[in-house]
Design an enzyme around this catalytic site. Sequence first.
Site, PDB file in Angstrom:
ATOM      1  N   PHE A 148       0.809  -1.223   0.000  1.00 48.22           N
ATOM      2  CA  PHE A 148       0.000   0.000   0.000  1.00 48.22           C
ATOM      3  C   PHE A 148       0.841   1.273   0.000  1.00 48.22           C
ATOM      4  O   PHE A 148       0.375   2.334  -0.411  1.00 48.22           O
ATOM      5  CB  PHE A 148      -0.946   0.015   1.227  1.00 48.22           C
ATOM      6  CG  PHE A 148      -0.276   0.472   2.496  1.00 48.22           C
ATOM      7  CD1 PHE A 148      -0.136   1.831   2.787  1.00 48.22           C
ATOM      8  CD2 PHE A 148       0.272  -0.442   3.391  1.00 48.22           C
ATOM      9  CE1 PHE A 148       0.513   2.256   3.940  1.00 48.22           C
ATOM     10  CE2 PHE A 148       0.917  -0.025   4.535  1.00 48.22           C
ATOM     11  CZ  PHE A 148       1.037   1.330   4.814  1.00 48.22           C
ATOM     12  N   LYS A 172      -1.093  -7.320  -9.127  1.00 45.06           N
ATOM     13  CA  LYS A 172      -2.066  -7.355  -8.029  1.00 45.06           C
ATOM     14  C   LYS A 172      -1.640  -6.282  -7.033  1.00 45.06           C
ATOM     15  O   LYS A 172      -0.776  -6.503  -6.192  1.00 45.06           O
ATOM     16  CB  LYS A 172      -2.054  -8.750  -7.387  1.00 45.06           C
ATOM     17  CG  LYS A 172      -3.345  -9.197  -6.729  1.00 45.06           C
ATOM     18  CD  LYS A 172      -3.789  -8.355  -5.578  1.00 45.06           C
ATOM     19  CE  LYS A 172      -2.947  -8.488  -4.337  1.00 45.06           C
ATOM     20  NZ  LYS A 172      -3.282  -7.429  -3.323  1.00 45.06           N
ATOM     21  N   GLU A 175      -4.962  -3.795  -2.057  1.00 47.30           N
ATOM     22  CA  GLU A 175      -6.415  -3.584  -2.089  1.00 47.30           C
ATOM     23  C   GLU A 175      -6.815  -2.374  -1.253  1.00 47.30           C
ATOM     24  O   GLU A 175      -7.962  -1.946  -1.255  1.00 47.30           O
ATOM     25  CB  GLU A 175      -7.148  -4.849  -1.609  1.00 47.30           C
ATOM     26  CG  GLU A 175      -6.889  -5.279  -0.165  1.00 47.30           C
ATOM     27  CD  GLU A 175      -5.599  -6.085   0.031  1.00 47.30           C
ATOM     28  OE1 GLU A 175      -4.590  -5.810  -0.650  1.00 47.30           O
ATOM     29  OE2 GLU A 175      -5.603  -6.970   0.908  1.00 47.30           O
ATOM     30  N   ARG A 176      -5.829  -1.782  -0.526  1.00 46.40           N
ATOM     31  CA  ARG A 176      -6.173  -0.644   0.337  1.00 46.40           C
ATOM     32  C   ARG A 176      -6.155   0.690  -0.416  1.00 46.40           C
ATOM     33  O   ARG A 176      -6.846   1.614  -0.035  1.00 46.40           O
ATOM     34  CB  ARG A 176      -5.229  -0.605   1.536  1.00 46.40           C
ATOM     35  CG  ARG A 176      -5.534  -1.785   2.485  1.00 46.40           C
ATOM     36  CD  ARG A 176      -4.705  -1.733   3.717  1.00 46.40           C
ATOM     37  NE  ARG A 176      -3.573  -2.627   3.624  1.00 46.40           N
ATOM     38  CZ  ARG A 176      -2.645  -2.747   4.556  1.00 46.40           C
ATOM     39  NH1 ARG A 176      -2.708  -2.017   5.642  1.00 46.40           N
ATOM     40  NH2 ARG A 176      -1.662  -3.582   4.415  1.00 46.40           N
ATOM     41  N   SER A 225       5.428  -6.907   3.406  1.00 45.19           N
ATOM     42  CA  SER A 225       6.004  -7.187   4.721  1.00 45.19           C
ATOM     43  C   SER A 225       6.751  -8.529   4.700  1.00 45.19           C
ATOM     44  O   SER A 225       6.488  -9.391   3.850  1.00 45.19           O
ATOM     45  CB  SER A 225       4.886  -7.219   5.765  1.00 45.19           C
ATOM     46  OG  SER A 225       3.945  -8.204   5.400  1.00 45.19           O
ATOM     47  N   CYS A 280       9.632   1.737   3.514  1.00 44.95           N
ATOM     48  CA  CYS A 280      10.519   0.625   3.879  1.00 44.95           C
ATOM     49  C   CYS A 280      11.934   1.135   4.110  1.00 44.95           C
ATOM     50  O   CYS A 280      12.764   0.438   4.671  1.00 44.95           O
ATOM     51  CB  CYS A 280      10.512  -0.438   2.806  1.00 44.95           C
ATOM     52  SG  CYS A 280      11.221   0.164   1.287  1.00 44.95           S
ATOM     53  N   GLU A 382       9.109  -4.165  13.047  1.00 46.36           N
ATOM     54  CA  GLU A 382       8.935  -2.959  12.224  1.00 46.36           C
ATOM     55  C   GLU A 382       7.668  -2.232  12.697  1.00 46.36           C
ATOM     56  O   GLU A 382       6.589  -2.815  12.738  1.00 46.36           O
ATOM     57  CB  GLU A 382       8.779  -3.383  10.757  1.00 46.36           C
ATOM     58  CG  GLU A 382       8.658  -2.229   9.797  1.00 46.36           C
ATOM     59  CD  GLU A 382       8.447  -2.703   8.350  1.00 46.36           C
ATOM     60  OE1 GLU A 382       7.727  -3.684   8.128  1.00 46.36           O
ATOM     61  OE2 GLU A 382       9.016  -2.046   7.454  1.00 46.36           O
TER      62      GLU A 382
HETATM   63  P1  NAD Z   1       1.597  -6.569   3.128  1.00 45.24           P
HETATM   64  O1  NAD Z   1       2.639  -7.620   3.214  1.00 45.24           O
HETATM   65  O2  NAD Z   1       0.482  -6.589   4.099  1.00 45.24           O
HETATM   66  O3  NAD Z   1       0.896  -6.606   1.674  1.00 45.24           O
HETATM   67  C1  NAD Z   1       1.652  -6.639   0.491  1.00 45.24           C
HETATM   68  C2  NAD Z   1       0.858  -7.374  -0.579  1.00 45.24           C
HETATM   69  O4  NAD Z   1       0.627  -8.717  -0.141  1.00 45.24           O
HETATM   70  C3  NAD Z   1      -0.521  -6.746  -0.837  1.00 45.24           C
HETATM   71  O5  NAD Z   1      -0.757  -6.753  -2.228  1.00 45.24           O
HETATM   72  C4  NAD Z   1      -1.470  -7.670  -0.097  1.00 45.24           C
HETATM   73  O6  NAD Z   1      -2.739  -7.774  -0.708  1.00 45.24           O
HETATM   74  C5  NAD Z   1      -0.758  -9.019  -0.126  1.00 45.24           C
HETATM   75  N1  NAD Z   1      -1.053  -9.820   1.072  1.00 45.24           N
HETATM   76  C6  NAD Z   1      -1.314  -9.366   2.321  1.00 45.24           C
HETATM   77  N2  NAD Z   1      -1.535 -10.402   3.159  1.00 45.24           N
HETATM   78  C7  NAD Z   1      -1.385 -11.524   2.420  1.00 45.24           C
HETATM   79  C8  NAD Z   1      -1.474 -12.919   2.740  1.00 45.24           C
HETATM   80  N3  NAD Z   1      -1.761 -13.363   3.966  1.00 45.24           N
HETATM   81  N4  NAD Z   1      -1.254 -13.803   1.750  1.00 45.24           N
HETATM   82  C9  NAD Z   1      -0.964 -13.391   0.500  1.00 45.24           C
HETATM   83  N5  NAD Z   1      -0.882 -12.088   0.158  1.00 45.24           N
HETATM   84  C10 NAD Z   1      -1.069 -11.161   1.088  1.00 45.24           C
HETATM   85  O7  NAD Z   1       2.355  -5.163   3.142  1.00 45.24           O
HETATM   86  P2  NAD Z   1       1.717  -3.712   3.219  1.00 45.24           P
HETATM   87  O8  NAD Z   1       1.180  -3.497   4.585  1.00 45.24           O
HETATM   88  O9  NAD Z   1       0.844  -3.471   2.049  1.00 45.24           O
HETATM   89  O10 NAD Z   1       3.033  -2.833   3.002  1.00 45.24           O
HETATM   90  C11 NAD Z   1       3.906  -2.471   4.043  1.00 45.24           C
HETATM   91  C12 NAD Z   1       5.075  -3.431   4.147  1.00 45.24           C
HETATM   92  O11 NAD Z   1       5.771  -3.475   2.911  1.00 45.24           O
HETATM   93  C13 NAD Z   1       6.099  -2.985   5.174  1.00 45.24           C
HETATM   94  O12 NAD Z   1       6.548  -4.116   5.868  1.00 45.24           O
HETATM   95  C14 NAD Z   1       7.216  -2.394   4.338  1.00 45.24           C
HETATM   96  O13 NAD Z   1       8.492  -2.410   4.934  1.00 45.24           O
HETATM   97  C15 NAD Z   1       7.171  -3.279   3.143  1.00 45.24           C
HETATM   98  N6  NAD Z   1       7.782  -2.644   1.993  1.00 45.24           N
HETATM   99  C16 NAD Z   1       8.997  -3.089   1.611  1.00 45.24           C
HETATM  100  C17 NAD Z   1       9.638  -2.495   0.553  1.00 45.24           C
HETATM  101  C18 NAD Z   1      10.977  -2.964   0.114  1.00 45.24           C
HETATM  102  O14 NAD Z   1      11.397  -2.541  -0.943  1.00 45.24           O
HETATM  103  N7  NAD Z   1      11.663  -3.800   0.846  1.00 45.24           N
HETATM  104  C19 NAD Z   1       9.021  -1.425  -0.129  1.00 45.24           C
HETATM  105  C20 NAD Z   1       7.767  -1.007   0.286  1.00 45.24           C
HETATM  106  C21 NAD Z   1       7.151  -1.630   1.353  1.00 45.24           C
END
Ligand code: NAD
Length: 496
Positions: A148, A172, A175-176, A225, A280, A382
């Site tokens: 997101f 994909k 969704e937020r 994450s 991140c 985090e």
């Molecule tokens: P998230 O892991 O909750 O979601 C990321 C994606 O995974 C979304 O598209 C979501 O729909 C999907 N998802 C969520 N739960 C899932 C599940 N149980 N099974 C399968 N798919 C699932 O992350 P977020 O809250 O959207 O984003 C924040 C996180 O992303 C933070 O931890 C941040 O550090 C990380 N991030 C990392 C980088 C990097 O380059 N390392 C860059 C941006 C964000």
Amino acid sequence: MQTVGHFINGNMIVEDNQTQPIYDPSTGEVTKHVSLGGAKTIDEAVAAAKAAFPAWRKTPPMKRARVMFKFKELLEQNADEICRLVGEEHGKISHDAAGELQRGIENVEYACGAPELLKGEHSRNVGTDIDSWSEFHPLGVVAGITPFNFPVMVPLWMFPMAIVCGNTFVLKPSERDPSATLFIAKLLQQAGLPDGVLNVVNGGKPAVDAILHHPDIKAVSFVGSTPIAEYIYTTAAAQGKRCQALGGAKNHAIVMPDADLDNVVTSLLGAAFGSSGERCMALSVAVVVGDETADKMIAALQPAIHELKFGVHSNKNNDFGPVITEAHKSKILGYIKSAADQGASLVIDGSNAAPEGYENGFFVGPTLIDNVTKQMSSYQEEIFGPVLQVMRVQTMEEAIELINDHEYGNGTCIYTRDGESARYFVDNIQVGMVGVNIPLPVPVASQSFGGWKRSLFGDLAMYGPDGVRFFTRRKTITQRWPSAILREEKQFAMPT
Ligand code: NAD
């Protein structure tokens, strides 16, 4: 109320059998709904991408690049609308959204170099009259799953490169806050991309699982994450797919006693609180060498933090906006409380912040916590919020050891005026992206982006040269023409 749909084969498709609300985080109100696609939606998107692949694969790289040139222009022309959509669903202030868009556009610009990037490697006369060369071929249908916090930039890390390399793509997004992502996908269609080359499916876990198990998807690029990144990587790899999965972070800045404290304070403010700490690469921990330096830094930070403005995305005077959801806000407040309960000093507590007129928004004020220790959960995990924690150590070696012991290894920085300390730090730190007096060392588009340890699962980092490698596979051809074949004896030893 609008339902945000999917973008498949060039058409917007709204499925309203299963939806989820989208909030304006500044007001806490539901403003739209989003369709949640499942296996059937992913099947349709993959079928469209598969059908588009043969013609797109044969399209010369220069022609693919021309679409990206036009796309870049359209992104620039539509910047205000893109930033507005990001602001409404993510809460990011327009100047921050504009920065995100600019970093995304830089990846489009890099992808415009496709003819050069895909040139391959040639060796003439590797044996008598034998030439050998490597070509970089597209993989086929590939997928991206994005978080997101950068609804424009992170998708732009992935699909421009994948597409100029000749692949077709299923994205994909989160969704937020899906609207800005869908908007830019439609701009790419407007730029001349044939239907089916880029498809966007909204959804949550069922859509992701359908991607991971779809036999026609050859590679998965993920950002999110760490627990989900690990799940994506292990599941995709077990299905025989190529995968890069970027995860979470805990980014430390070492503040040395000789650092320029004015610069430290100014740059820490943006790096810790910009985008509400939902980056991140946010600097969330300052590891200060020596108590005297720590006391001076905290004394200088306090008034500067009190001056920060946070509030609605549309007011450019705000420094940062709300966090993404009420649930995320509660999680952040939980970390602040746990740090205080575990013995840290709460210097500035942003737990009860509510800008006037936006009392129902998901706001957390800037928070400063001192005397944080390694055992605290606010340090181990985090937080992803506007919280800066301070840890006190006595030597640079102690600071380096602390950072190297952390499970994450995304970004880090040292503030110093001493070249020898900086060089020692760069050489010994177990982190993928390192800054020297640069608080957010996010690599430019011509480098590649990736952390170490549990911040990246997979071998290749995101975008830049690694992006080209990730979205292509090598074919090496060794050739001799019949007219040049020497009459040889049968030969059973390894040819040399
Ligand atoms: P998230 O892991 O909750 O979601 C990321 C994606 O995974 C979304 O598209 C979501 O729909 C999907 N998802 C969520 N739960 C899932 C599940 N149980 N099974 C399968 N798919 C699932 O992350 P977020 O809250 O959207 O984003 C924040 C996180 O992303 C933070 O931890 C941040 O550090 C990380 N991030 C990392 C980088 C990097 O380059 N390392 C860059 C941006 C964000």
